[in-house]
Design a protein around this motif. Structure first.
Motif, PDB file in Angstrom:
ATOM      1  N   VAL A   1      23.434 -75.995  32.217  1.00  0.00           N
ATOM      2  CA  VAL A   1      24.753 -76.543  33.132  1.00  0.00           C
ATOM      3  C   VAL A   1      25.071 -77.156  31.762  1.00  0.00           C
ATOM      4  O   VAL A   1      24.516 -77.647  30.789  1.00  0.00           O
ATOM      5  N   LEU A   2      26.976 -76.460  31.720  1.00  0.00           N
ATOM      6  CA  LEU A   2      27.468 -77.006  30.662  1.00  0.00           C
ATOM      7  C   LEU A   2      29.119 -78.075  30.846  1.00  0.00           C
ATOM      8  O   LEU A   2      29.729 -77.037  32.033  1.00  0.00           O
ATOM      9  N   HIS A   3      28.982 -78.966  29.943  1.00  0.00           N
ATOM     10  CA  HIS A   3      29.560 -79.697  30.156  1.00  0.00           C
ATOM     11  C   HIS A   3      30.817 -79.933  29.775  1.00  0.00           C
ATOM     12  O   HIS A   3      30.498 -79.658  28.194  1.00  0.00           O
ATOM     13  N   LEU A   4      31.877 -79.483  29.765  1.00  0.00           N
ATOM     14  CA  LEU A   4      33.208 -79.398  28.575  1.00  0.00           C
ATOM     15  C   LEU A   4      33.866 -80.845  28.351  1.00  0.00           C
ATOM     16  O   LEU A   4      34.500 -81.565  29.570  1.00  0.00           O
ATOM     17  N   PHE A   5      34.240 -81.208  26.452  1.00  0.00           N
ATOM     18  CA  PHE A   5      34.600 -83.503  27.004  1.00  0.00           C
ATOM     19  C   PHE A   5      34.511 -83.243  25.498  1.00  0.00           C
ATOM     20  O   PHE A   5      34.096 -83.111  24.813  1.00  0.00           O
ATOM     21  N   ALA A   6      35.726 -83.430  25.021  1.00  0.00           N
ATOM     22  CA  ALA A   6      37.082 -83.226  24.298  1.00  0.00           C
ATOM     23  C   ALA A   6      35.494 -82.952  22.892  1.00  0.00           C
ATOM     24  O   ALA A   6      35.377 -81.956  22.582  1.00  0.00           O
ATOM     25  N   GLN A   7      35.490 -84.002  21.687  1.00  0.00           N
ATOM     26  CA  GLN A   7      34.633 -83.341  20.483  1.00  0.00           C
ATOM     27  C   GLN A   7      32.956 -83.152  20.072  1.00  0.00           C
ATOM     28  O   GLN A   7      32.136 -83.195  19.594  1.00  0.00           O
ATOM     29  N   ALA A   8      32.571 -83.403  21.919  1.00  0.00           N
ATOM     30  CA  ALA A   8      31.074 -83.657  22.748  1.00  0.00           C
ATOM     31  C   ALA A   8      30.469 -82.208  21.856  1.00  0.00           C
ATOM     32  O   ALA A   8      31.033 -81.063  21.836  1.00  0.00           O
ATOM     33  N   TYR A   9      29.265 -82.339  21.265  1.00  0.00           N
ATOM     34  CA  TYR A   9      28.304 -81.752  20.723  1.00  0.00           C
ATOM     35  C   TYR A   9      26.598 -81.905  21.701  1.00  0.00           C
ATOM     36  O   TYR A   9      26.488 -83.198  20.715  1.00  0.00           O
TER      37      TYR A   9
END
Length: 594
Positions: free
Chosen positions: A241-249
């Motif tokens: 599961v991959l979430h893409l969001f701002a500068q998150a890591y």
């Protein structure tokens, strides 16, 4: 939306064991509220105890998930039942002689991390520990979960198996499995692919500049390399599961899945993409190391409080070592990139003063109160078990390789730990971990463990790297040493860190102060280094700051420059043995590195 929970039957259930069935709805996702209904059938006690976990395995911090719970209510035959709260995460319901109990509550979900819950108009994501009650005494009983999406086009992705002929209903064999199986619900992109004959899924939520075919191709390589290390894949199906969001890591491992969060535009730049691939390699490696090969203290989870272990350096640090090595072995990047990445890690380690204060085993044990609770002095007093564990794992790998002509390595330690403890999920003790490493190395490592794991002796990098034709070389700053790190925040230059024993600390400058000027001239974070180059060691400068809104001016005597960067470089005139060792370790020619 109308609530419907289809009846479920399981012939394995005994007559006096309750049927546990959760329904998760989200009728108004814009409110960030999951609507949870728990229904118990065949319950036969006078009271029902419900406990919300305070943490989730893999993330060693008490997060107090119960703080997000609201609107609790309990019913039997549609009539309210009396209940009371026993503690921060413990509810008790008076059930009397009823056998069918319904509990309803809502969970506020607006924190997008791999450890928490998030619900909005685009998707719903949750971790079991942050959403579901545990029923003490019934931890080993099967649990059913039905998802009620707010829109018909929303799909449900989870590693849990689906219940046949029951829409969006899934089965967990016990509470640990439920906690270990996050859900992604929404209109995410879902990709299916096979690796080594087993099905895999990649669910991507969020927009970004990724190329999905490249990601899938590289994931396949990582899966194949890691499976080769351990002799196969210990699951029948796996979900990314991959979430893409701002500068998150970040990432969180599970037995049959992992959750990843990454910056949405972090895929075109090569260095950023490599960092993403390392994240994938790290979380996937965890399906062996920590999810199945785990310390004895984590063999049975206590969801009510901290679960202490001194072995997180091996769980996380060794995994961090391999997350750099696996992409090299997979051919995703070359040996120069690997050594460059190692140099960055060594730089982080050697520029952390806390390495001289906190031992590695202590860092592991104190994860609950330190690593995830950073403050202004953390850099001076703490050492990450990820980072130093990574360094120690490198030394152990090189030690084993140099004593066995590259015929043995840390890979053999991992395989033996898998065979001895992981395959049958038998928790290991710190002593057993050391014994396995010693059995592979055929060396008494008591002194190594005493100095580098249980104490704060400096790690002898060059001693271990020299047989492989490598060395750590320091690059010294050009400016004299002041000892502060400054960040520009909303037009203010904020001092974020003051190194212990530095000229700045000895003068009285404090983290949180606002830096104003040096020798009467305004200075910013971006120009601080250049300004200091105008001075010499032993010069005394005037540093003006706001300290709690009061103007203070400190005389500071600058010290000699410090090393700010460390590089991994080849030694001069490497011997044939060094070339051979290097090639055996990294699969490349040492002379090509020059």
């Amino acid at each position: 939306m109308k609530e419907t929970i289809a009846p479920c039957t399981d012939t394995r259930l005994q007559e006096k064991v309750p049927l546990i069935h959760y329904q998760v709805a989200m009728s108004q996702p814009e409110t960030h509220l999951f609507e949870v209904t728990l229904r118990l059938g065949g319950y036969n006690a006078s009271t029902l105890d419900l406990k919300m976990p305070v943490w989730t395995p893999g993330s060693y911090l008490v997060r107090e998930y119960a703080k997000h719970l609201q609107d609790f209510a309990a019913f039997a035959n549609k009539k309210p039942l009396t209940w009371r709260k026993i503690s921060k995460n413990h509810w008790q319901v008076e059930t009397g002689d009823v056998s069918e109990v319904t509990v309803k509550y809502r969970i506020f979900a607006n924190e997008l991390t791999v450890r928490t819950n998030h619900l909005d108009a685009t998707h719903g994501y949750f971790n079991g520990a942050a959403l579901f009650f545990r029923l003490p005494g019934f931890d080993r009983q099967p649990i059913y979960v039905t998802i009620v999406p707010p829109r018909p086009e929303w799909q449900v992705t989870t590693a849990l198996p689906a219940v046949p002929e029951q829409a969006n209903t899934f089965f967990a064999s016990d509470f640990d499995t439920l906690v270990d199986s996050p859900f992604e619900i929404g209109s995410h992109q879902l990709y299916h692919f096979d690796v080594l004959g087993k099905p895999h899924e990649l669910a991507i939520w969020g927009r970004g500049n990724f190329r999905v075919q490249q990601i899938i191709a590289d994931i396949k390589k990582i899966v194949e390399v890691e499976a080769r290390m351990f002799g196969g894949l210990p699951y029948e199906r796996y979900v990314f599961v991959l979430h893409l969001f701002a500068q998150a890591y970040g990432g969180l491992e599970h037995k049959n899945s992992c959750s990843l969060i990454y910056q949405r535009f972090g895929f075109r730049d090569r260095d950023k993409y490599d960092r993403f691939i390392q994240l994938v390699a790290h979380e996937f490696f965890h399906l062996w190391n920590v999810k199945r090969i785990r310390p004895q203290e984590l063999e049975v989870f206590d969801y009510d409080q901290e679960n202490y272990t001194s072995c997180l350096w091996f769980c996380e640090g060794t995994t961090s070592y391999y997350d750099l090595l696996i992409p090299l072995r997979a051919g995703i990047y070359d040996v120069k990139s690997f050594l460059n990445n190692w140099g960055k890690e060594v730089t982080r380690y050697l520029t952390t003063p806390g390495r001289k204060v906190q031992a590695l085993s202590e860092s592991s044990f104190d994860a609950w109160i330190k690593l995830y609770r950073q403050d202004a002095n953390s850099g001076n007093s703490q050492m990450s078990y990820y980072l130093k564990g990574e360094m120690v794992s490198l030394l152990l790998d090189l030690l084993i390789r140099s004593h066995h002509d590259n015929q043995r390595s840390l890979d053999d330690v991992m395989l033996k730990m898998w065979q001895k403890f992981g395959r049958d999920e038998i928790g290991y003790t710190p002593q057993q971990l050391q014994q396995v490493i010693e059995s592979v190395a055929e060396i008494d490592l008591s002194d190594f463990f005493k100095r580098y794991i249980d104490n704060t002796d400096e790690l002898p990098f060059n001693q271990y790297l020299e047989p492989f034709g490598l060395q750590i070389v320091a690059e010294t700053e050009q400016e004299p040493y002041l000892g502060i790190r400054v960040s520009s925040e909303h037009g203010r230059e904020v001092i974020k860190f003051v190194e212990a024993g530095s000229p700045a600390q000895l003068a009285g400058i404090d983290a949180g102060d606002e830096l104003l000027a040096i020798d009467g001239v305004k200075v910013s974070a971006s120009h601080l280094s250049d300004r200091l180059k105008d001075y010499q060691p032993n010069d005394t400068i005037s540093v003006a700051v706001f300290h709690h809104e009061e103007l203070r001016i400190y005389p500071v005597t600058l010290a000699f420059p410090r090393a700010s960067k460390y590089l991994v470089q080849t030694v001069d005139n490497p011997s044939d043995l060094q070339k051979q060792n290097f090639s055996g370790w990294l699969g490349a020619s040492l002379t090509s590195m020059r």
